[in-house]
Design an enzyme around this catalytic site. Structure first.
Site, PDB file in Angstrom:
ATOM      1  N   ASP A 338       0.819  -1.315   0.012  1.00 33.76           N
ATOM      2  CA  ASP A 338       0.039   0.182   0.013  1.00 33.76           C
ATOM      3  C   ASP A 338       1.020   1.340   0.117  1.00 33.76           C
ATOM      4  O   ASP A 338       2.034   1.605   0.716  1.00 33.76           O
ATOM      5  CB  ASP A 338      -0.818  -0.077   1.187  1.00 33.76           C
ATOM      6  CG  ASP A 338      -1.637   1.228   1.462  1.00 33.76           C
ATOM      7  OD1 ASP A 338      -2.823   1.350   0.457  1.00 33.76           O
ATOM      8  OD2 ASP A 338      -1.664   2.154   2.230  1.00 33.76           O
ATOM      9  N   GLU A 391       1.230  -0.662  -5.140  1.00 33.81           N
ATOM     10  CA  GLU A 391       0.027   0.593  -5.532  1.00 33.81           C
ATOM     11  C   GLU A 391       1.060   1.880  -5.600  1.00 33.81           C
ATOM     12  O   GLU A 391       1.274   2.498  -4.712  1.00 33.81           O
ATOM     13  CB  GLU A 391      -0.911   0.734  -4.238  1.00 33.81           C
ATOM     14  CG  GLU A 391      -1.972   1.688  -4.654  1.00 33.81           C
ATOM     15  CD  GLU A 391      -2.587   2.515  -3.323  1.00 33.81           C
ATOM     16  OE1 GLU A 391      -3.538   3.056  -3.329  1.00 33.81           O
ATOM     17  OE2 GLU A 391      -2.106   2.518  -2.351  1.00 33.81           O
TER      18      GLU A 391
END
Length: 669
Positions: A338, A391
């Site tokens: 993330d 990401e």
């Protein structure tokens, strides 16, 4: 902060290897022996290269009790407290082990399931009660203590792991179902399904995902977090699966069941920042130990959280060992990392004067780059066949490039540009789409610069953005037709498709973590039709290697016609490798809300082409316009201009409104 038990008195270490508490002397054996810490462990911890750090630190049940070890190099004293000593910080002092900043000790009689914390007298003179950073299990929130835990699970996925080790994910089919465990399904009283309920092969995730044909499931963070509204992205216990759903072996059983159903498991993982709760990692030993001490590098202004000190060897070790832990101890098949962009840039979410340039004067976070390269090099070396996914939303070069060539070393990168552009195009009324045709074609300019995942994730269906269905223009029939056409276009596009839960049956309302999906919609044939189409999409996707064998190679793609803006039509070929004997696949999408009859389509070969998918099929809720399952392509006459796109053959076909069709090439020869 709420402290459990009596306040401790100051403990001072005795040179003879004993400690004094309240005037009483407690004999202490060699802490390294009782904790199972060898010289090599301490050397690797000091170097920041202990790849199985969780085996050295934390709580481990041994003969007759449990050993406790914790890294707190600046603490004045450390004790372990828990139910076993009435949370009395004077009862069980740990001894500092020379050289690595580790405190260790052994408590007889402590067994798996026991609740505990560390009582730390910090370098700043403040007493703190801290959860164990290496805890395998945690109390159910809002309680905050750690639990001793010993796994007894016997894995049944040997065949899966053996096959996985021989795979290369970039050249395999990969259609991912992203989900949030707490809001997929709930009991009528609103309580969560447990790991074991989710693992049920019939009513749980394995049966559901296998029926729909998804190859992977991506779980939003399952690491322990105190606030459910964070969706798991503000972690407090990095080594503990979320206790809201059961114990760690319950999570192992879920992964095991998914593997036995042929489903890979990807875990969202959050190494970029951590939660501010004072009983967790923050100022762990009275100093900024895990977080960077300079708030310009150690505080995340957008998310209100602490940023790890990537320049510290022990902190990088904590993080990459945590990645190895989930891959080795829980057999995860991949990690989606993330917020990589927030890690790469020192000025991320900061104004001028709020960040510190690197040693070259730039805004790149060189220490975070080193960590990400070290992370990927380590996990790929240790666990064959897994993948890591970034990401990352910027133009940082080489995200999926090899670390040996200066790349970050990820297996995949989320294609956020494709997602933004394609949703921007789809939200427009068809009459306006001709003026924005390039929003869809632009992604092919850079489609092969990285290995991409095409993400329609949870971030696109929250915070007032509406569901995917509600983003589509027109009446309800047109919204459903738009979404069906879009998903089929996406599945055929270069890159691995990822779809957030609920979108497979056209969830109407936007996602909320506080309730389950709108399963009642499956009483409506239109929503059943959407689900049926996604099932067929995944089946055709697996059956046609042209869609994934060359997914990261420009040789696997060619436009037929990228410029038919007047009809809102896009047509392209997904090519199988030469000599493979596999058929090519042609995708044609009509994003206009009218049928195009007698449409002349260029094709790479004459013969009978099978229409293997038509999103306008009546069984999906469409109007039933199509080509009767096949069409015949003819050679382009020698004296006539070649077919559209310069193709050597052409066919005349009917393009349904707001629909995508897939055509499979005739057999060679």
């Amino acid at each position: 902060m709420r402290l459990r038990g009596p306040q401790p008195t100051l403990l001072a270490a005795d040179p003879a290897g004993s400690s004094r508490a309240g005037g009483h002397t407690v004999n202490a054996p060699d802490p390294r022996a009782t904790a199972g810490l060898g010289d090599l462990d301490l050397h690797l911890i000091g170097e920041g290269r202990h790849e199985q750090l969780w085996r050295a630190l934390g709580a481990h049940v041994r003969d007759g009790g449990t050993s406790f070890s914790v890294w707190a190099p600046n603490a004045r004293s450390v004790s372990v407290i828990g139910d076993f000593n009435a949370w009395d910080g004077n009862a069980h002092a740990l001894e500092q082990v020379d050289g690595a900043g580790v405190w260790s000790g052994f408590v007889p009689g402590v067994e798996s399931g026991t609740t505990y914390k560390f009582q730390i007298h910090g370098a700043d003179g403040i007493w703190r009660q801290k959860a164990d950073p290496m805890a395998f299990h945690a109390e159910l929130p809002p309680e905050t203590a750690s639990r001793v835990f010993t796994s007894t699970h016997v894995w049944q996925d040997d065949e899966w792991l053996a096959q996985r080790a021989r795979r290369q994910p970039v050249n395999e089919p990969m259609a991912t179902y992203e989900m949030h465990l707490a809001s997929w399904k709930r009991h009528p009283d609103g309580t969560f399904w447990t790991y074991d309920e989710l693992a049920d092969p019939v009513t749980g995730l394995p049966g559901y995902l296998a029926d729909l044909g998804f190859t992977h499931v991506e779980l939003m963070p399952v690491m322990q977090h105190p606030f459910g509204g964070s969706w798991g992205y503000h972690v407090t216990s990095y080594f503990a699966p979320d206790s809201r759903f059961g114990d760690p072996d319950g999570f192992r059983r879920l992964v095991d069941a998914l593997h036995q159903a042929g489903i890979g498991v990807i875990l969202d993982w959050v190494p970029g920042h951590f939660a501010t709760d004072e009983w967790a990692l923050v100022r762990f030993d009275g100093t900024p130990l895990y977080e960077h001490p300079d708030p310009r590098k150690g505080w995340h202004p957008e998310w209100g959280s602490h940023i790890f000190d990537f320049g510290r060897n022990e902190v990088r070790n904590f993080l990459f060992a945590n990645a190895v832990y989930w891959l080795e101890e829980f057999h995860a098949d991949g990690l989606r990392v993330d917020g990589v962009a927030s890690m790469l840039y020192l000025d991320y979410a900061r104004n001028d004067g709020e960040w510190v340039p690197n040693k070259y004067g730039g805004h790149e976070n060189l220490e975070a780059v080193q960590f990400l390269q070290e992370l990927n090099a380590t996990v790929y070396k240790r666990v064959p066949g897994i993948t890591t996914i970034a990401e990352e939303s910027t133009s940082w070069p080489g995200v999926t490039g090899a670390t040996s060539g200066g790349g970050l070393g990820f297996g995949f990168k989320w294609n956020m540009g494709w997602m933004h552009d394609s949703l921007g195009y789809l939200k427009r009324e068809p009459v306006h789409r001709a003026y924005h045709h390039g929003e869809l074609t632009f992604a092919l300019v850079y489609a092969f610069t990285e290995n991409y995942v095409l993400p329609l994730s949870h971030d696109e269906v929250v915070h007032g953005k509406g569901s995917l269905l509600r983003k589509m223009p027109g009446d309800r029939w047109q919204q459903l037709a738009n979404l069906r056409a879009y998903l089929a276009y996406m599945w055929a596009h270069p890159g691995k498709p990822l779809l957030f839960m609920g979108s497979e049956f056209a969830q109407d309302s936007e996602w909320a973590e506080s309730r389950e999906l709108d399963w009642w919609l499956l009483a409506d044939p239109a929503h059943v039709g959407m689900q049926s189409m996604v099932r067929d999409l995944n089946a055709r996707y697996r059956e046609v290697p042209a869609l994934w064998l060359q997914d990261n190679d420009p040789a696997g793609f060619a436009w037929i016609d990228a410029n038919d803006a007047g009809h809102n039509v896009f047509s392209f070929i997904r090519k199988a490798p030469e000599g493979s004997g596999e058929p090519d696949l042609v995708c044609v999408t009509n994003f206009a809300n009218s049928t195009h009859g007698f449409y002349r389509l260029g094709l790479p070969r004459a013969g009978r082409w099978a229409e293997v998918l038509n999103t306008d099929a009546e069984s999906y809720g469409g109007s039933g316009v199509g080509n009767l399952g096949e069409l015949v392509a003819q050679e382009a006459p020698a004296l006539e201009a070649r077919a559209p796109g310069g193709s050597p053959a052409y066919a005349i076909l009917t393009l349904p409104p707001l629909a995508t069709i897939w055509l499979r090439a005739p057999a060679a020869g």
